[in-house]
Design an enzyme around this catalytic site. Structure first.
Site, PDB file in Angstrom:
ATOM      1  N   ASP A   1       0.849  -1.197   0.000  1.00 52.84           N
ATOM      2  CA  ASP A   1       0.000   0.000   0.000  1.00 52.84           C
ATOM      3  C   ASP A   1       0.881   1.242   0.000  1.00 52.84           C
ATOM      4  O   ASP A   1       1.867   1.305   0.733  1.00 52.84           O
ATOM      5  CB  ASP A   1      -0.915   0.004   1.230  1.00 52.84           C
ATOM      6  CG  ASP A   1      -2.127   0.905   1.054  1.00 52.84           C
ATOM      7  OD1 ASP A   1      -1.937   2.126   0.898  1.00 52.84           O
ATOM      8  OD2 ASP A   1      -3.260   0.385   1.057  1.00 52.84           O
TER       9      ASP A   1
ATOM     10  N   LEU B   1      -6.437  -4.544  -5.403  1.00 50.24           N
ATOM     11  CA  LEU B   1      -7.476  -3.616  -4.970  1.00 50.24           C
ATOM     12  C   LEU B   1      -7.025  -2.168  -4.977  1.00 50.24           C
ATOM     13  O   LEU B   1      -7.869  -1.260  -4.893  1.00 50.24           O
ATOM     14  CB  LEU B   1      -7.930  -3.968  -3.551  1.00 50.24           C
ATOM     15  CG  LEU B   1      -8.705  -5.262  -3.382  1.00 50.24           C
ATOM     16  CD1 LEU B   1      -8.064  -6.139  -2.319  1.00 50.24           C
ATOM     17  CD2 LEU B   1     -10.149  -4.982  -3.012  1.00 50.24           C
TER      18      LEU B   1
ATOM     19  N   THR C   1      -2.692   6.062 -11.268  1.00 48.52           N
ATOM     20  CA  THR C   1      -2.783   4.943 -10.330  1.00 48.52           C
ATOM     21  C   THR C   1      -3.572   3.776 -10.906  1.00 48.52           C
ATOM     22  O   THR C   1      -3.123   2.621 -10.873  1.00 48.52           O
ATOM     23  CB  THR C   1      -3.430   5.411  -9.010  1.00 48.52           C
ATOM     24  OG1 THR C   1      -2.604   6.410  -8.416  1.00 48.52           O
ATOM     25  CG2 THR C   1      -3.597   4.246  -8.050  1.00 48.52           C
TER      26      THR C   1
ATOM     27  N   THR D   1     -15.220  -2.247 -10.626  1.00 53.70           N
ATOM     28  CA  THR D   1     -16.442  -1.606 -10.164  1.00 53.70           C
ATOM     29  C   THR D   1     -17.565  -1.764 -11.173  1.00 53.70           C
ATOM     30  O   THR D   1     -17.314  -1.909 -12.374  1.00 53.70           O
ATOM     31  CB  THR D   1     -16.183  -0.102  -9.910  1.00 53.70           C
ATOM     32  OG1 THR D   1     -17.420   0.566  -9.640  1.00 53.70           O
ATOM     33  CG2 THR D   1     -15.564   0.555 -11.140  1.00 53.70           C
ATOM     34  N   ASP D   2     -18.795  -1.685 -10.691  1.00 52.41           N
ATOM     35  CA  ASP D   2     -19.938  -1.700 -11.607  1.00 52.41           C
ATOM     36  C   ASP D   2     -20.051  -0.407 -12.406  1.00 52.41           C
ATOM     37  O   ASP D   2     -20.763  -0.346 -13.414  1.00 52.41           O
ATOM     38  CB  ASP D   2     -21.242  -1.985 -10.853  1.00 52.41           C
ATOM     39  CG  ASP D   2     -21.561  -0.964  -9.762  1.00 52.41           C
ATOM     40  OD1 ASP D   2     -20.748  -0.058  -9.512  1.00 52.41           O
ATOM     41  OD2 ASP D   2     -22.639  -1.093  -9.150  1.00 52.41           O
ATOM     42  N   GLU D   3     -19.332   0.622 -12.004  1.00 52.23           N
ATOM     43  CA  GLU D   3     -19.446   1.915 -12.692  1.00 52.23           C
ATOM     44  C   GLU D   3     -18.895   1.883 -14.115  1.00 52.23           C
ATOM     45  O   GLU D   3     -19.200   2.768 -14.915  1.00 52.23           O
ATOM     46  CB  GLU D   3     -18.763   3.017 -11.869  1.00 52.23           C
ATOM     47  CG  GLU D   3     -19.445   3.249 -10.531  1.00 52.23           C
ATOM     48  CD  GLU D   3     -18.990   4.521  -9.850  1.00 52.23           C
ATOM     49  OE1 GLU D   3     -18.708   5.524 -10.555  1.00 52.23           O
ATOM     50  OE2 GLU D   3     -18.897   4.537  -8.610  1.00 52.23           O
TER      51      GLU D   3
ATOM     52  N   TYR E   1     -13.150   8.487 -13.030  1.00 51.58           N
ATOM     53  CA  TYR E   1     -12.897   7.300 -12.214  1.00 51.58           C
ATOM     54  C   TYR E   1     -13.288   6.030 -12.953  1.00 51.58           C
ATOM     55  O   TYR E   1     -12.482   5.096 -13.088  1.00 51.58           O
ATOM     56  CB  TYR E   1     -13.667   7.385 -10.890  1.00 51.58           C
ATOM     57  CG  TYR E   1     -13.794   6.053 -10.189  1.00 51.58           C
ATOM     58  CD1 TYR E   1     -12.670   5.363  -9.764  1.00 51.58           C
ATOM     59  CD2 TYR E   1     -15.053   5.480  -9.964  1.00 51.58           C
ATOM     60  CE1 TYR E   1     -12.776   4.130  -9.140  1.00 51.58           C
ATOM     61  CE2 TYR E   1     -15.168   4.249  -9.341  1.00 51.58           C
ATOM     62  CZ  TYR E   1     -14.039   3.580  -8.933  1.00 51.58           C
ATOM     63  OH  TYR E   1     -14.155   2.357  -8.321  1.00 51.58           O
TER      64      TYR E   1
ATOM     65  N   LYS F   1     -10.969   2.818 -14.430  1.00 46.31           N
ATOM     66  CA  LYS F   1     -11.165   1.421 -14.054  1.00 46.31           C
ATOM     67  C   LYS F   1     -11.489   0.564 -15.279  1.00 46.31           C
ATOM     68  O   LYS F   1     -11.025  -0.580 -15.383  1.00 46.31           O
ATOM     69  CB  LYS F   1     -12.284   1.304 -13.012  1.00 46.31           C
ATOM     70  CG  LYS F   1     -11.922   1.872 -11.646  1.00 46.31           C
ATOM     71  CD  LYS F   1     -10.745   1.172 -11.006  1.00 46.31           C
ATOM     72  CE  LYS F   1     -11.088  -0.227 -10.564  1.00 46.31           C
ATOM     73  NZ  LYS F   1      -9.962  -0.878  -9.838  1.00 46.31           N
TER      74      LYS F   1
ATOM     75  N   ASN G   1     -21.644  -0.930  -4.851  1.00 51.75           N
ATOM     76  CA  ASN G   1     -21.186  -0.097  -3.746  1.00 51.75           C
ATOM     77  C   ASN G   1     -21.028  -0.906  -2.465  1.00 51.75           C
ATOM     78  O   ASN G   1     -21.942  -1.642  -2.079  1.00 51.75           O
ATOM     79  CB  ASN G   1     -22.187   1.030  -3.479  1.00 51.75           C
ATOM     80  CG  ASN G   1     -22.123   2.136  -4.502  1.00 51.75           C
ATOM     81  OD1 ASN G   1     -21.736   1.909  -5.647  1.00 51.75           O
ATOM     82  ND2 ASN G   1     -22.506   3.335  -4.116  1.00 51.75           N
TER      83      ASN G   1
ATOM     84  N   LYS H   1     -16.828   9.005   2.242  1.00 56.22           N
ATOM     85  CA  LYS H   1     -17.862   8.269   1.528  1.00 56.22           C
ATOM     86  C   LYS H   1     -19.221   8.436   2.223  1.00 56.22           C
ATOM     87  O   LYS H   1     -19.309   8.717   3.411  1.00 56.22           O
ATOM     88  CB  LYS H   1     -17.490   6.796   1.421  1.00 56.22           C
ATOM     89  CG  LYS H   1     -16.231   6.534   0.574  1.00 56.22           C
ATOM     90  CD  LYS H   1     -16.401   7.022  -0.869  1.00 56.22           C
ATOM     91  CE  LYS H   1     -15.189   6.745  -1.726  1.00 56.22           C
ATOM     92  NZ  LYS H   1     -15.145   5.392  -2.272  1.00 56.22           N
TER      93      LYS H   1
ATOM     94  N   ARG I   1     -24.113  16.154  -9.006  1.00 53.14           N
ATOM     95  CA  ARG I   1     -22.766  15.901  -9.494  1.00 53.14           C
ATOM     96  C   ARG I   1     -22.776  15.838 -11.025  1.00 53.14           C
ATOM     97  O   ARG I   1     -23.701  15.300 -11.640  1.00 53.14           O
ATOM     98  CB  ARG I   1     -22.276  14.569  -8.921  1.00 53.14           C
ATOM     99  CG  ARG I   1     -21.006  14.043  -9.527  1.00 53.14           C
ATOM    100  CD  ARG I   1     -20.829  12.566  -9.202  1.00 53.14           C
ATOM    101  NE  ARG I   1     -20.413  12.341  -7.828  1.00 53.14           N
ATOM    102  CZ  ARG I   1     -20.576  11.185  -7.201  1.00 53.14           C
ATOM    103  NH1 ARG I   1     -21.190  10.185  -7.784  1.00 53.14           N
ATOM    104  NH2 ARG I   1     -20.158  11.037  -5.959  1.00 53.14           N
TER     105      ARG I   1
END
Length: 375
Positions: A37, A85, A104, A137-139, A179, A183, A208, A218, A310
């Site tokens: 990390d 992760l 990143t 992620t599901d995004e 973001y 991903k 989420n 968050k 947003r």
């Protein structure tokens, strides 16, 4: 000691990562778990104080973008499995600083993939017994239509669903934020390394997460803390956006199962079958937190404040985790009301942990430990 496996978990001081590290360290004493990390603002070694002295646990502070250092970690510890992760994950931050997210999430993933390739291809068995597991992620799928604004009862859970479509493993990628775009790119690199070099990889896309040790920026921990301090609860738009929520320990169990039993080159969606409109979610948080604080019902309702939406805010996410349930037998263990009760209790019982972060005091530990500010 000769360990049965040497597993590198990146981002293991973060929210989801710390739960995965703890699970693997405690469940598999025959494995050596290397936690890599960078300790950016969201990494916190206080998340892992209970296992820091475990004989099969190693912490390495490093940047996944530092290719030579990552290569050295593979060689030093004989890494034969990766659970990746480490990521920048806050959408609002990605809107303000997309370069950091690209560096990143894209270049860091590429650095890990190439380090794994170089090391594993140098071994006599090459990719035999190896695994590169990338958590996404599901995004990346974009947004779903809100075709049932008032919701209907799901056939597979007691909760409401707000549309006729769900994200499946075959859903086309359509990221809408910096973001999710970063991903999506990292997901494609992982699959490309399998197709090009034979990298034994797996990708999962999760909804989420919520639960203990989540960084207080968050939504759920932020609102619990704001209720505690009688501060406004800012809600984007009218709170009509829908998200699927999963308790973090259920996600960690899924990661454990998929790492060991998932099919190489496959994709699995992980979700809670648990859709909530943001405003309804917030009302549950308010009601639960007020009750546990001893406030009368409705005490903090007036703190809810609607703010400008947003940019590029996706309307609805909903994961179909049927494949994971059908093929590997996984299902979430907690309904949301149970999970949110445990979560609110944890944050109220661990106020020192929250205050240490929100005050910035947690930074001092890293200055003393490493002789400088965090990355």
């Amino acid at each position: 000691m000769n360990y049965k496996r040497n597993i590198l978990i990146t981002g293991g001081a973060g929210f989801i990562g710390s739960h995965v590290v703890r699970l693997f360290v405690n469940k598999y004493p025959e494995y050596r778990i290397v936690n890599l990390d960078k300790l950016t603002y969201a990494g916190n070694l206080a998340n892992l104080t209970d296992i820091v002295n475990a004989p099969n646990y190693v912490f390495v502070r490093a940047d996944i973008c530092d290719f030579e250092t990552v290569c050295g970690i593979f060689r030093t510890y004989g890494i034969d499995g990766v659970i990746h992760l480490a990521a920048e994950s806050h959408v609002d931050r990605s809107i303000k600083d997309p370069f950091t997210f690209a560096r990143t999430n894209v270049m860091g993933t590429l650095s890990l993939l190439q380090a794994a390739k170089v090391y594993w291809e140098s071994l006599p068995e090459r990719y035999g017994g190896k695994r590169f597991y990338h958590i996404s992620t599901d995004e990346v799928y974009g947004a779903l239509e809100l075709t049932r604004p008032d919701g209907v009862r799901s056939d597979i859970s007691a909760h409401m669903v707000y549309g006729d479509e769900f994200f499946r493993e075959t859903t086309r990628y359509s990221p809408h934020s910096p973001y999710s775009a970063s991903k999506a790119s990292s997901d494609h690199f992982v699959r490309a390394f399998h197709d090009t070099y034979g990298m034994p990889s797996i990708v999962t896309n999760c909804s989420n997460n919520y639960g203990p040790y989540q960084f207080p920026e968050k939504l759920i921990p932020l609102f619990i803390n704001n209720i505690r301090h009688n501060r406004p609860l800012p809600v984007y738009g009218r709170g009509e956006n829908v998200r699927d929520w999963l308790y973090v320990e259920d996600h960690a169990r899924a990661i454990d199962l998929i790492f060991h039993e998932g099919k190489v080159a496959d994709t699995y969606n992980i979700g809670g079958f648990n859709e909530w409109k943001n405003i309804d979610l917030i009302k549950v948080i308010v009601k639960t937190t007020d009750r546990l604080l001893g406030h009368p019902e409705g005490y903090s309702d007036s703190l809810i404040t609607f703010v400008t939406d947003r940019a590029g805010h996706d309307l609805r996410y909903a994961i179909d985790a049927t494949k994971l349930h059908r093929e590997l037998g996984w299902s979430p263990s907690l309904q949301f009301e149970e999970g949110i009760e445990k979560t609110v209790r944890w944050y109220l019982d661990n106020q020192a942990w929250v205050d240490n972060i929100t005050s910035g005091e947690y930074e001092k530990y890293y200055e003393e430990m490493y002789g400088g500010r965090r990355g």
